[in-house]
Scaffold this motif. Structure first.
Motif, PDB file in Angstrom:
ATOM      1  N   LYS A  50       0.881  -1.152  -0.129  1.00  0.00           N
ATOM      2  CA  LYS A  50       0.092  -0.087   0.009  1.00  0.00           C
ATOM      3  C   LYS A  50       0.800   1.237  -0.044  1.00  0.00           C
ATOM      4  CE  LYS A  50      -3.810  -2.093   2.428  1.00  0.00           C
ATOM      5  NZ  LYS A  50      -4.442  -2.031   4.211  1.00  0.00           N
ATOM      6  N   LEU A  51       2.048   1.239   0.706  1.00  0.00           N
ATOM      7  CA  LEU A  51       2.836   2.252   0.910  1.00  0.00           C
ATOM      8  C   LEU A  51       3.301   2.685  -0.520  1.00  0.00           C
ATOM      9  CD1 LEU A  51       4.004   4.563   2.746  1.00  0.00           C
ATOM     10  CD2 LEU A  51       5.970   2.899   3.368  1.00  0.00           C
ATOM     11  N   GLU A  52       4.034   1.687  -1.214  1.00  0.00           N
ATOM     12  CA  GLU A  52       4.540   1.644  -2.493  1.00  0.00           C
ATOM     13  C   GLU A  52       3.428   2.387  -3.623  1.00  0.00           C
ATOM     14  OE1 GLU A  52       7.347   2.004  -5.338  1.00  0.00           O
ATOM     15  OE2 GLU A  52       7.454   1.811  -3.205  1.00  0.00           O
ATOM     16  N   ALA A  53       2.337   1.816  -3.407  1.00  0.00           N
ATOM     17  CA  ALA A  53       1.184   2.336  -4.423  1.00  0.00           C
ATOM     18  C   ALA A  53       1.093   3.667  -4.091  1.00  0.00           C
ATOM     19  CB  ALA A  53      -0.153   1.592  -4.362  1.00  0.00           C
ATOM     20  N   LEU A  54       1.139   4.396  -3.069  1.00  0.00           N
ATOM     21  CA  LEU A  54       0.882   5.661  -2.428  1.00  0.00           C
ATOM     22  C   LEU A  54       1.899   6.532  -3.160  1.00  0.00           C
ATOM     23  CD1 LEU A  54      -0.882   7.842  -1.057  1.00  0.00           C
ATOM     24  CD2 LEU A  54       0.548   7.013   1.045  1.00  0.00           C
ATOM     25  N   ARG A  55       3.182   5.932  -2.860  1.00  0.00           N
ATOM     26  CA  ARG A  55       4.437   6.531  -3.306  1.00  0.00           C
ATOM     27  C   ARG A  55       4.140   6.910  -4.675  1.00  0.00           C
ATOM     28  NH1 ARG A  55       8.505   3.331   0.555  1.00  0.00           N
ATOM     29  NH2 ARG A  55       8.625   4.665   2.144  1.00  0.00           N
ATOM     30  N   CYS A  56       4.026   5.876  -5.458  1.00  0.00           N
ATOM     31  CA  CYS A  56       3.945   5.803  -7.284  1.00  0.00           C
ATOM     32  C   CYS A  56       2.620   6.914  -7.487  1.00  0.00           C
ATOM     33  CB  CYS A  56       3.419   4.582  -7.671  1.00  0.00           C
ATOM     34  SG  CYS A  56       4.989   3.420  -7.546  1.00  0.00           S
ATOM     35  N   ALA A  57       1.733   6.776  -6.942  1.00  0.00           N
ATOM     36  CA  ALA A  57       0.580   7.651  -7.200  1.00  0.00           C
ATOM     37  C   ALA A  57       1.076   9.462  -6.801  1.00  0.00           C
ATOM     38  CB  ALA A  57      -0.700   7.530  -6.364  1.00  0.00           C
ATOM     39  N   ALA A  58       1.875   9.398  -5.856  1.00  0.00           N
ATOM     40  CA  ALA A  58       2.372  10.950  -5.251  1.00  0.00           C
ATOM     41  C   ALA A  58       3.205  11.476  -6.320  1.00  0.00           C
ATOM     42  CB  ALA A  58       2.763  10.770  -4.085  1.00  0.00           C
ATOM     43  N   ARG A  59       4.196  10.339  -6.750  1.00  0.00           N
ATOM     44  CA  ARG A  59       4.960  10.585  -7.908  1.00  0.00           C
ATOM     45  C   ARG A  59       4.433  10.961  -9.212  1.00  0.00           C
ATOM     46  NH1 ARG A  59       8.657   7.238  -6.391  1.00  0.00           N
ATOM     47  NH2 ARG A  59       7.547   5.222  -7.278  1.00  0.00           N
ATOM     48  N   ASP A  60       3.513  10.217  -9.635  1.00  0.00           N
ATOM     49  CA  ASP A  60       2.512  10.349 -10.736  1.00  0.00           C
ATOM     50  C   ASP A  60       1.970  11.737 -10.684  1.00  0.00           C
ATOM     51  OD1 ASP A  60       3.581   8.036 -11.667  1.00  0.00           O
ATOM     52  OD2 ASP A  60       1.580   7.081 -11.590  1.00  0.00           O
ATOM     53  N   GLY A  61       1.375  12.152  -9.672  1.00  0.00           N
ATOM     54  CA  GLY A  61       0.593  13.400  -9.397  1.00  0.00           C
ATOM     55  C   GLY A  61       1.418  14.735  -9.628  1.00  0.00           C
ATOM     56  N   ALA A  62       2.613  14.487  -8.847  1.00  0.00           N
ATOM     57  CA  ALA A  62       3.601  15.513  -8.739  1.00  0.00           C
ATOM     58  C   ALA A  62       4.164  15.851 -10.247  1.00  0.00           C
ATOM     59  CB  ALA A  62       4.979  15.238  -7.977  1.00  0.00           C
ATOM     60  N   SER A  63       4.462  14.581 -11.079  1.00  0.00           N
ATOM     61  CA  SER A  63       4.818  14.665 -12.382  1.00  0.00           C
ATOM     62  C   SER A  63       3.793  15.660 -13.093  1.00  0.00           C
ATOM     63  CB  SER A  63       5.266  13.353 -12.830  1.00  0.00           C
ATOM     64  OG  SER A  63       6.560  12.844 -12.354  1.00  0.00           O
ATOM     65  N   ALA A  64       2.555  15.091 -12.998  1.00  0.00           N
ATOM     66  CA  ALA A  64       1.431  15.583 -13.695  1.00  0.00           C
ATOM     67  C   ALA A  64       1.533  17.163 -13.465  1.00  0.00           C
ATOM     68  CB  ALA A  64       0.108  15.017 -13.732  1.00  0.00           C
ATOM     69  N   PHE A  65       1.772  17.560 -12.290  1.00  0.00           N
ATOM     70  CA  PHE A  65       1.505  18.826 -11.794  1.00  0.00           C
ATOM     71  C   PHE A  65       2.701  19.870 -12.428  1.00  0.00           C
ATOM     72  CE2 PHE A  65       2.459  22.505  -8.936  1.00  0.00           C
ATOM     73  CZ  PHE A  65       1.051  22.971  -8.874  1.00  0.00           C
ATOM     74  N   ASP A  66       3.712  19.100 -12.545  1.00  0.00           N
ATOM     75  CA  ASP A  66       4.972  19.783 -13.184  1.00  0.00           C
ATOM     76  C   ASP A  66       4.798  19.886 -14.586  1.00  0.00           C
ATOM     77  OD1 ASP A  66       6.358  19.927 -10.764  1.00  0.00           O
ATOM     78  OD2 ASP A  66       7.541  18.170 -10.956  1.00  0.00           O
ATOM     79  N   ARG A  67       4.205  19.193 -15.432  1.00  0.00           N
ATOM     80  CA  ARG A  67       3.822  19.285 -16.711  1.00  0.00           C
ATOM     81  C   ARG A  67       2.643  20.017 -16.983  1.00  0.00           C
ATOM     82  NH1 ARG A  67       4.528  13.774 -16.161  1.00  0.00           N
ATOM     83  NH2 ARG A  67       2.289  13.259 -16.253  1.00  0.00           N
ATOM     84  N   ALA A  68       1.972  20.707 -15.900  1.00  0.00           N
ATOM     85  CA  ALA A  68       0.816  21.608 -15.922  1.00  0.00           C
ATOM     86  C   ALA A  68      -0.249  20.811 -16.714  1.00  0.00           C
ATOM     87  CB  ALA A  68       0.927  22.788 -16.780  1.00  0.00           C
ATOM     88  N   GLU A  69      -0.623  19.563 -16.436  1.00  0.00           N
ATOM     89  CA  GLU A  69      -1.665  18.499 -16.676  1.00  0.00           C
ATOM     90  C   GLU A  69      -2.870  18.627 -15.501  1.00  0.00           C
ATOM     91  OE1 GLU A  69      -0.011  14.843 -17.536  1.00  0.00           O
ATOM     92  OE2 GLU A  69       0.829  15.463 -19.316  1.00  0.00           O
ATOM     93  N   PHE A  70      -3.529  19.648 -15.504  1.00  0.00           N
ATOM     94  CA  PHE A  70      -4.389  20.015 -14.298  1.00  0.00           C
ATOM     95  C   PHE A  70      -5.189  21.080 -14.714  1.00  0.00           C
ATOM     96  CE2 PHE A  70      -0.791  22.458 -13.373  1.00  0.00           C
ATOM     97  CZ  PHE A  70      -1.222  23.554 -12.942  1.00  0.00           C
ATOM     98  N   GLU A  71      -6.500  20.997 -14.200  1.00  0.00           N
ATOM     99  CA  GLU A  71      -7.692  22.021 -14.394  1.00  0.00           C
ATOM    100  C   GLU A  71      -7.504  22.870 -13.380  1.00  0.00           C
ATOM    101  OE1 GLU A  71      -9.349  22.572 -17.245  1.00  0.00           O
ATOM    102  OE2 GLU A  71      -8.608  20.812 -18.126  1.00  0.00           O
ATOM    103  N   GLU A  72      -8.020  24.223 -13.214  1.00  0.00           N
ATOM    104  CA  GLU A  72      -8.062  24.863 -12.010  1.00  0.00           C
ATOM    105  C   GLU A  72      -9.576  25.437 -12.031  1.00  0.00           C
ATOM    106  OE1 GLU A  72      -5.234  27.847 -10.844  1.00  0.00           O
ATOM    107  OE2 GLU A  72      -3.828  27.098 -12.349  1.00  0.00           O
ATOM    108  N   PHE A  73     -10.221  25.467 -11.120  1.00  0.00           N
ATOM    109  CA  PHE A  73     -11.551  25.840 -10.775  1.00  0.00           C
ATOM    110  C   PHE A  73     -11.765  27.113  -9.782  1.00  0.00           C
ATOM    111  CE2 PHE A  73     -11.338  21.327 -11.963  1.00  0.00           C
ATOM    112  CZ  PHE A  73     -11.923  21.512 -13.009  1.00  0.00           C
ATOM    113  N   ALA A  74     -12.609  27.988 -10.261  1.00  0.00           N
ATOM    114  CA  ALA A  74     -12.832  29.059  -9.391  1.00  0.00           C
ATOM    115  C   ALA A  74     -13.542  28.743  -8.062  1.00  0.00           C
ATOM    116  CB  ALA A  74     -13.483  30.079 -10.227  1.00  0.00           C
TER     117      ALA A  74
END
Length: 63
Positions: free
Chosen positions: A13-37
């Motif tokens: 579970k911890l390794e899966a969480l680390r992978c998800a966090a790494r993927d999320g941080a990478s997506a954030f770095d690539r600006a692959e996200f939406e912002e909502f007011a």
């Protein structure tokens, strides 16, 4: 359940969480996200995704 099994499951579970966090941080770095007011904007976006059949994808990857 034997202690070794519990420890192994928790490690997985911890390794899966680390992978998800790494993927999320990478997506954030690539600006692959939406912002909502506001929450209404987020809900409208989610409704549009559901209507388009995008519920099968999360951030471009099949689930």
């Amino acid at each position: 359940m034997p202690a070794r099994t519990v420890i192994f499951e928790e490690a997985c579970k911890l390794e899966a969480l680390r992978c998800a966090a790494r993927d999320g941080a990478s997506a954030f770095d690539r600006a692959e996200f939406e912002e909502f007011a506001d929450a209404a904007g987020l809900l409208a976006h989610l409704d549009a995704l559901a209507a388009a059949g995008a519920s099968e994808k999360v951030m471009g990857a099949p689930i």
